[in-house]
Design a protein around this motif. Structure first.
Motif, short mmCIF file in Angstrom:
data_model
loop_
_atom_site.label_atom_id
_atom_site.label_comp_id
_atom_site.label_asym_id
_atom_site.label_seq_id
_atom_site.Cartn_x
_atom_site.Cartn_y
_atom_site.Cartn_z
N GLY A 11 0.77 -1.24 -0.02
CA GLY A 11 0.17 0.00 0.00
C GLY A 11 0.84 1.29 0.14
O GLY A 11 1.69 1.56 0.91
N GLU A 35 2.55 -0.78 -4.67
CA GLU A 35 1.49 -0.21 -4.85
C GLU A 35 0.50 -0.61 -5.93
O GLU A 35 1.06 -0.71 -6.98
CB GLU A 35 1.68 1.26 -4.98
N ARG A 36 -0.63 -0.92 -5.87
CA ARG A 36 -1.60 -1.43 -6.81
C ARG A 36 -1.73 -0.54 -7.94
O ARG A 36 -1.84 -1.00 -9.37
CB ARG A 36 -3.09 -1.51 -6.11
N SER A 43 -7.50 6.29 -0.60
CA SER A 43 -7.91 7.48 0.28
C SER A 43 -7.21 8.83 0.27
O SER A 43 -7.81 9.96 0.55
CB SER A 43 -8.66 7.27 1.65
N THR A 44 -6.04 8.61 0.08
CA THR A 44 -4.98 9.64 0.38
C THR A 44 -5.11 10.75 -0.46
O THR A 44 -4.87 12.00 -0.07
CB THR A 44 -3.63 9.12 0.16
N ALA A 48 -8.52 16.13 2.92
CA ALA A 48 -8.69 17.55 2.97
C ALA A 48 -7.30 18.12 3.45
O ALA A 48 -7.23 19.26 3.66
CB ALA A 48 -9.78 17.90 3.87
N GLY A 50 -5.95 18.25 6.62
CA GLY A 50 -5.85 18.83 7.90
C GLY A 50 -5.17 18.08 8.98
O GLY A 50 -5.08 16.75 8.91
N VAL A 174 -0.99 -6.92 -4.93
CA VAL A 174 -0.76 -8.07 -4.25
C VAL A 174 -2.09 -8.97 -4.21
O VAL A 174 -3.12 -8.55 -4.02
CB VAL A 174 -0.35 -7.83 -2.84
N VAL A 351 -6.40 4.01 9.49
CA VAL A 351 -5.81 5.33 10.06
C VAL A 351 -6.67 6.41 9.30
O VAL A 351 -6.82 6.38 8.33
CB VAL A 351 -4.46 5.41 9.54
N GLY A 354 -4.81 10.22 8.49
CA GLY A 354 -3.42 9.92 8.23
C GLY A 354 -2.25 11.10 8.35
O GLY A 354 -1.17 10.72 8.36
N PHE A 355 -2.83 12.34 8.13
CA PHE A 355 -1.79 13.29 8.18
C PHE A 355 -1.55 13.73 9.55
O PHE A 355 -0.55 14.88 9.93
CB PHE A 355 -2.32 14.61 7.11
C1 LIG Z 1 -12.85 13.32 1.61
C2 LIG Z 1 -11.90 13.13 2.56
C3 LIG Z 1 -11.32 13.90 3.51
C4 LIG Z 1 -10.14 13.55 4.36
N1 LIG Z 1 -9.60 14.58 5.13
C5 LIG Z 1 -8.40 14.13 5.80
C6 LIG Z 1 -8.02 15.32 6.79
O1 LIG Z 1 -8.17 16.63 6.35
N2 LIG Z 1 -6.75 15.01 7.33
C7 LIG Z 1 -6.54 13.73 7.71
O2 LIG Z 1 -5.71 13.55 8.31
N3 LIG Z 1 -7.11 12.72 6.71
C8 LIG Z 1 -8.02 12.93 6.06
N4 LIG Z 1 -8.78 12.14 5.49
C9 LIG Z 1 -8.25 10.81 5.65
C10 LIG Z 1 -7.17 10.12 4.98
O3 LIG Z 1 -7.17 10.29 3.55
C11 LIG Z 1 -6.51 8.73 5.60
O4 LIG Z 1 -6.17 8.57 6.80
C12 LIG Z 1 -5.53 8.38 4.79
O5 LIG Z 1 -5.49 8.69 3.32
C13 LIG Z 1 -5.18 6.98 5.00
O6 LIG Z 1 -4.07 6.25 4.35
P1 LIG Z 1 -3.69 5.12 4.22
O7 LIG Z 1 -2.29 4.91 3.54
O8 LIG Z 1 -3.97 3.97 5.28
O9 LIG Z 1 -4.87 4.33 2.96
P2 LIG Z 1 -5.09 4.51 1.54
O10 LIG Z 1 -4.82 6.00 0.97
O11 LIG Z 1 -6.19 3.83 1.21
O12 LIG Z 1 -3.82 3.80 0.70
C14 LIG Z 1 -3.67 2.49 0.77
C15 LIG Z 1 -3.10 2.05 -0.66
O13 LIG Z 1 -2.86 0.59 -0.64
C16 LIG Z 1 -2.95 0.36 -1.97
N5 LIG Z 1 -3.47 -1.19 -2.04
C17 LIG Z 1 -4.33 -1.98 -1.52
N6 LIG Z 1 -4.43 -3.03 -1.86
C18 LIG Z 1 -3.27 -3.38 -2.42
C19 LIG Z 1 -2.86 -4.65 -3.04
N7 LIG Z 1 -3.42 -5.70 -2.81
N8 LIG Z 1 -1.70 -4.45 -3.31
C20 LIG Z 1 -1.04 -3.25 -3.61
N9 LIG Z 1 -1.35 -2.13 -3.19
C21 LIG Z 1 -2.63 -2.03 -2.62
C22 LIG Z 1 -3.96 1.05 -2.80
O14 LIG Z 1 -4.07 1.25 -3.85
C23 LIG Z 1 -3.91 2.40 -1.85
O15 LIG Z 1 -2.83 3.31 -2.64
C24 LIG Z 1 -9.53 12.20 4.47
C25 LIG Z 1 -10.35 11.24 3.66
C26 LIG Z 1 -11.14 11.79 2.95
C27 LIG Z 1 -11.84 10.64 1.91
#
Ligand SMILES: Cc1cc2nc3c(=O)[nH]c(=O)nc-3n(C[C@H](O)[C@H](O)[C@H](O)COP(=O)(O)OP(=O)(O)OC[C@H]3O[C@@H](n4cnc5c(N)ncnc54)[C@H](O)[C@@H]3O)c2cc1C
Length: 811
Positions: A11, A35-36, A43-44, A48, A50, A174, A351, A354-355
């Motif tokens: 991921g 990364e897929r 979701s990243t 927003a 913040g 994966v 998470v 995330g930020f």
């Molecule tokens: C509208 C909106 C507003 C937000 N605002 C905020 C904010 O203001 N502040 C804040 O801190 N957070 C905010 N967030 C939340 C934040 O986006 C998440 O906390 C963060 O993106 C989580 O990151 P992650 O790496 O866990 O997940 P993801 O970003 O979902 O990353 C997971 C990655 O894994 C990859 N993946 C999955 N399965 C596989 C596989 N089998 N093989 C290879 N790759 C794979 C995916 O393609 C993806 O790129 C917001 C979210 C949304 C939707």
């Protein structure tokens, strides 16, 4: 693509990239990220952006502080801008209760060393002129708040990781994970496979699906989340021109919205009550960089209130509405750490911020992988805090509840209703019929207190002493003056057996193991000599021990037990769950009650303090431990579940003319405070050593070898930095809850871990940690503890207020 790596991180969102960076920083270079699609494509990319430090758990708040402090380092190493705007943020209170909550948060920020300030509505408006001040009663300014560029930040992590030697393969999905017999993994992708020692699930929106590849159903669910971006607003342009800086962020708890500046307009996001899960069963693998259709109708109630509270927002045009999914666990905190039963498989998922949290998650996980321990207290985000009861539909109900309450107050005596009752014992309906108010203890309904006839069995939620106060007091007095019965099925129970079991337990625990028929109390330490458990251990047979511990930590402890099992099969460990249930009878007349239920001799000579015995009680095959957490004379009676109703009914019949009362967890916790007994997760956590926690009498350093012994020896020499103490507090109608700052000589020098009213000693009590040198300071009022923003005089009580010699337990 490589075919061998020490670690494969799955991921490339902000979390996976942070884990990768921190692994290289901790010294592991042979690490790979798959990364897929492309980095940020979960979701990243549409976050927003913040960030803030506030979190219900102070240890998570610290990690959030770490994350926010990390961005400058990332920019320096990677040369990539994170697009930082450190604008500060306002938390706006609309009611006195919310203001009390802010005062608590402010007090906590004080001991965490965070920069926060309480403000009047007028002061808040001076910082953020968009506010209509008459709707608010006060505010808190958190100087660390800000926002950033999600994509730039993720790439800054990724570039920094590459600088440290990591490799990243994009467009590589994966598809399967296959364990080898030596505990390593084959990571199968659509572009070949990699053999790895460790696999990290940082799959974000697909974390649940990656879990399923190894037979796990992780408690994680994505929710739709909307924010809108306005056109240019003259009010924003004018503010920037006049002040020369950006507007601060704001959270409006009443309207359930957050606001921040975006270029010359604003972003407004909502945590609406009518929230909607996204893909509750299965996330499609082909979901890419698309957004979900906006649904302004759904967030209309929040917008309406928001427009009233920030009138300029209503006049602004809407440039864009973003609706995207992101993931949550049932309590909203991340799922991090090694998974019990799956060596080499790690989680860094759910998470939701995330930020704010991504850096802390990466740091914790990398230290855990490289050094065997996260290095600080990560309990609030440990994947081990959930058990098998956290099913997919449980998660669905709890995540929706959590999302819709994101900006609601959780009162200390508030039990949340979603997905309950999940587990019940055979006493559930009997206790409800007697007025029990139930609480959720690791998924199990457990009595908190009993409302007498004519009193509604319901908590009035509050930060102050509440409607349960006289009834819990009556329960405490009933125990101390006579005899009470309470259910203890929620304790964790384990059976450990086999030819190697004594040696094994001796190596895990700090105390010597008991003789057959006896019980010991013992802490458990990690290699750094910090507390990771506190157990009651009975020896049932030469090679068979029964172990009781904290309910919440069952998986956490199983993970540790399994990790240290000898490979030769000489020890077996089994979590007993609800196979073993029980009640505790306590109080000076409890022996008399027990004697009525058995024809065996239960006198003090025959059944001594800390004895363990098999006994027929009320015809039922039972095990007795002669001890109770009340600190009074008492007996735990453990039986198989099919006997529990009979046992309880017989106890009630036999106890009627002894004045037997039911008591619940709240009475139990109050009674233990009067005895200075600590409790797991409040006083006992992996940030304290056993001497700091005043548990030295349970640490036998003469034993040759146990995990953490070297560190414990060092701690014994120095005495440790801190000391757990009990305070008598000059409180009026609100007691210490935990996490309040402790003051001495005008400075914050420690923090409270728990508190409450000692109903039988008629004093407000608190436990907490202070610097060791101050622990002997027993002058009246030498300390102050800040309760709801007011500093209350506090005096160290050097010995328990109730029965300091412990005679009652032994009588
Ligand atoms: C509208 C909106 C507003 C937000 N605002 C905020 C904010 O203001 N502040 C804040 O801190 N957070 C905010 N967030 C939340 C934040 O986006 C998440 O906390 C963060 O993106 C989580 O990151 P992650 O790496 O866990 O997940 P993801 O970003 O979902 O990353 C997971 C990655 O894994 C990859 N993946 C999955 N399965 C596989 C596989 N089998 N093989 C290879 N790759 C794979 C995916 O393609 C993806 O790129 C917001 C979210 C949304 C939707």
């Amino acid at each position: 693509m490589k075919t061998e790596a020490r670690v494969v991180v799955i991921g490339g969102g902000v979390v996976g990239c942070s884990v990768l960076y921190h692994l290289t920083k901790a010294g592991w270079k042979d690490v790979v990220l798959l990364e897929r699609q492309q980095l940020t494509s979960g979701s990243t990319w549409h976050a927003a952006g913040g960030f803030h430090t506030l979190n219900g758990d102070p240890n998570v708040a610290k990690l959030q502080g770490y994350t926010i402090g990390l961005y400058d380092e990332l920019e320096r190493i990677s040369g990539q801008s994170c697009g930082l705007h450190r604008s500060g943020g306002l938390l706006l209170a609309d009611t006195p209760e919310r203001m009390e909550w802010l005062k608590m948060a402010h007090g906590r920020a004080r001991y965490l060393g965070l920069d926060a300030q309480l403000l009047t509505p007028r002061e808040a408006k001076a910082l953020l002129p968009l506010i209509e001040e008459r709707y608010f009663v006060g505010a808190m300014l958190d100087a660390a708040d800000g926002n950033l560029d999600p994509s730039g930040t993720t790439h800054a992590y990724a570039k920094s990781a590459r600088v440290g030697g990591a490799e990243i393969y994009q467009q590589t999905r994966v598809t399967a994970l296959t364990p080898r017999s030596d505990g390593t993994w084959d990571v199968i992708t659509d572009r070949g496979s990699i053999h790895a020692e460790h696999v990290v699930n940082a799959g974000g929106l697909w974390a649940r699906e990656i879990g399923r590849m190894v037979g796990l159903e992780l408690p994680v669910l994505a929710m739709e989340h909307m924010y809108l971006v306005t056109d240019e607003m003259p009010e924003v342009v004018e503010f920037n021109r006049a002040r020369g800086h950006e507007l601060p962020h704001a959270i409006d708890f009443k309207a359930e919205i957050y606001l921040r500046q975006e270029r010359t307009g604003m972003v407004l996001g909502t945590y609406e009550k009518a929230c909607v899960p996204w893909q509750p069963r299965q996330t499609p693998w082909d979901f890419g960089s698309e957004l979900l259709p906006p649904d302004l109708e759904r967030i209309a109630p929040s917008l309406e209130l928001g427009y009233r509270h920030f009138p300029a927002m209503e006049r602004a045009g809407i440039k864009r509405v973003v609706n995207g999914p992101f993931t949550f666990s049932p309590d909203g905190n991340p799922l991090v750490g090694p998974v019990q039963g799956l060596p080499g498989f790690w989680c860094a998922c759910a998470v939701m911020a995330g930020f704010s949290q991504g850096g802390g998650v990466g740091l914790a996980l990398s230290q855990w992988m490289v050094h065997g321990d996260p290095g600080f207290d990560v309990w609030a985000m440990d994947v081990a805090r959930y058990g098998e009861w956290a099913t997919r539909s449980y998660t669905n109900a709890k995540v929706r509840e959590n999302y819709s309450r994101r900006f609601s107050i959780r009162f200390p005596n508030e039990e949340l209703p979603a997905a309950r009752p999940q587990q019940t014992t055979a006493l559930y309906d009997l206790m409800l019929a007697q007025g029990a108010v139930m609480g959720d203890s690791w998924g199990l309904e457990t009595p908190l207190w009993f409302a007498p006839a004519g009193v509604e069995p319901r908590d009035a939620v509050s930060f102050h002493r509440s409607n349960d106060f006289p009834h819990v007091r009556a329960e405490c007095l009933g125990v101390r003056n006579g005899v009470g019965v309470t259910e203890i099925a929620n304790f964790a129970k384990y059976e450990l057996s086999g030819p190697g079991v004594e040696e094994y337990l001796g190596r895990l625990m700090t105390n010597r193991m008991p003789r057959q028929g006896r019980v010991v109390l013992t802490p458990m330490l990690n290699e750094s000599g910090k507390l990771i458990g506190d157990f009651t251990i009975a020896r049932a047979a030469a090679q068979r021990f029964l172990v009781w511990g904290s309910s919440q930590a069952q998986i956490y402890h199983m993970r540790w037990f399994e990790r240290h099992l000898p490979r030769n099969g000489a020890v077996r460990v089994r979590r007993l769950g609800q196979e073993l249930v029980g009640v505790s009878i306590a109080g000076p007349r409890s022996r008399e009650l027990l004697a009525r239920l058995t024809d065996e001799d239960v006198s003090n000579g025959a059944l001594r303090f800390l004895d363990h015995r098999r006994l027929d009680v009320a015809n039922v095959p039972a095990m007795i431990n002669r001890l109770t957490y009340t600190g009074d004379l008492g007996f735990e009676i453990w039986v198989a579940p099919e006997y529990l109703r009979r046992l309880y009914a017989s106890i009630q019949d036999a106890g009627r003319d002894l004045g037997l009362i039911n008591f619940g967890m709240r009475a139990l916790l109050s009674l233990r405070l009067e005895k200075n007994f600590p409790t797991w997760y409040r006083e006992l956590r992996p940030i304290y050593g056993p001497f700091e926690a005043a548990l030295e009498r349970f640490v036998d350093l003469s034993k040759r070898d146990f995990i953490g012994r070297e560190a414990a020896l060092r701690e014994q020499e120095t005495g440790g930095a801190l000391r757990r103490v009990t305070f008598v507090v000059d409180a009026t109608d609100a007691d210490v809850l935990g996490d309040e700052p402790i003051w001495h000589d005008g400075k914050v020098i420690g923090w409270a871990t728990s508190g409450g009213y000692g109903k039988c000693v008629d004093r407000s009590l608190a436990q907490g940690y202070v610097p060791r040198a101050l622990a002997a300071e027993t002058t009246r009022g030498a300390f102050e503890i800040e309760i709801l923003g007011e500093r209350r005089a506090a005096t160290i009580a050097p010995e328990p207020l109730f029965d300091p010699q412990g005679l009652r337990m032994r009588q």
